[in-house]
Design a protein around this motif. Structure first.
Motif, PDB file in Angstrom:
ATOM      1  N   THR A   2      58.848  48.671 -15.054  1.00  0.00           N
ATOM      2  CA  THR A   2      60.295  49.543 -15.181  1.00  0.00           C
ATOM      3  C   THR A   2      60.122  49.803 -15.950  1.00  0.00           C
ATOM      4  O   THR A   2      61.305  51.222 -16.168  1.00  0.00           O
ATOM      5  CB  THR A   2      61.091  48.231 -16.075  1.00  0.00           C
ATOM      6  N   GLY A   3      58.922  50.827 -16.337  1.00  0.00           N
ATOM      7  CA  GLY A   3      58.978  51.914 -17.460  1.00  0.00           C
ATOM      8  C   GLY A   3      59.119  51.499 -18.843  1.00  0.00           C
ATOM      9  O   GLY A   3      59.215  52.923 -19.656  1.00  0.00           O
ATOM     10  N   PRO A  46      63.623  54.117 -20.032  1.00  0.00           N
ATOM     11  CA  PRO A  46      62.620  54.448 -19.276  1.00  0.00           C
ATOM     12  C   PRO A  46      62.038  55.364 -19.036  1.00  0.00           C
ATOM     13  O   PRO A  46      62.887  56.040 -19.356  1.00  0.00           O
ATOM     14  CB  PRO A  46      63.148  53.729 -17.572  1.00  0.00           C
ATOM     15  N   LEU A  47      60.896  55.566 -19.225  1.00  0.00           N
ATOM     16  CA  LEU A  47      60.202  56.317 -18.989  1.00  0.00           C
ATOM     17  C   LEU A  47      60.183  57.722 -17.725  1.00  0.00           C
ATOM     18  O   LEU A  47      60.860  57.085 -16.994  1.00  0.00           O
ATOM     19  CB  LEU A  47      58.143  56.365 -18.397  1.00  0.00           C
ATOM     20  N   ASP A  48      59.609  58.834 -18.232  1.00  0.00           N
ATOM     21  CA  ASP A  48      60.597  59.895 -17.056  1.00  0.00           C
ATOM     22  C   ASP A  48      59.602  60.292 -16.447  1.00  0.00           C
ATOM     23  O   ASP A  48      60.042  61.564 -15.881  1.00  0.00           O
ATOM     24  CB  ASP A  48      62.006  60.021 -17.635  1.00  0.00           C
TER      25      ASP A  48
END
Length: 122
Positions: free
Chosen positions: A37-38, A58-60
């Motif tokens: 999911t980040g 979430p991480l990008d």
């Protein structure tokens, strides 16, 4: 009220986290595993101990290597990260987490010489 980025915060490793529950900290570790999911990932410190890091968003970007995190220590002993910064190798020199961990121990063993809180002088 000052934000978490603007206030002094101790640099800690996994074994020190329980002393800072619900307080802001700075943590440096190596990314071990990122959840699909980040929104969470795990990092290991200079002693090889692992902590879970949670993000609001979430991480990008792909996250790997050594990261510096700023966040709050949760009641569960994890870190709710406000921000992170990947520490890239400079000129082929890798960040030495074990040496960093030894420095943390010195800083915490001698707080009179290495205060992390700003005190006002009289």
């Amino acid at each position: 009220m000052a934000g978490i980025i603007d206030v002094p915060k101790p640099r800690v490793n996994c074994s020190m986290l329980s002393q800072y529950t619900n307080r802001p900290v700075c943590f440096v570790g190596c990314v071990e595993k990122v959840h699909p999911t980040g929104k969470t990932f795990t990092v290991s410190d200079g002693e090889g101990k692992v902590v879970t890091v949670e993000l609001n968003d979430p991480l990008d970007e792909e996250l790997s290597g050594v990261v510096e995190l700023i966040g709050m220590v949760s009641n569960k002993g994890g870190i709710m990260a406000t921000t992170y910064n990947m520490l890239r190798e400079d000129k082929g020199i890798a960040f030495d987490l074990e040496l960093y961990n030894e420095a943390l121990k010195v800083v915490h063993d001698f707080p009179q010489h290495y205060p992390f809180e700003v005190t006002s002088s009289g």
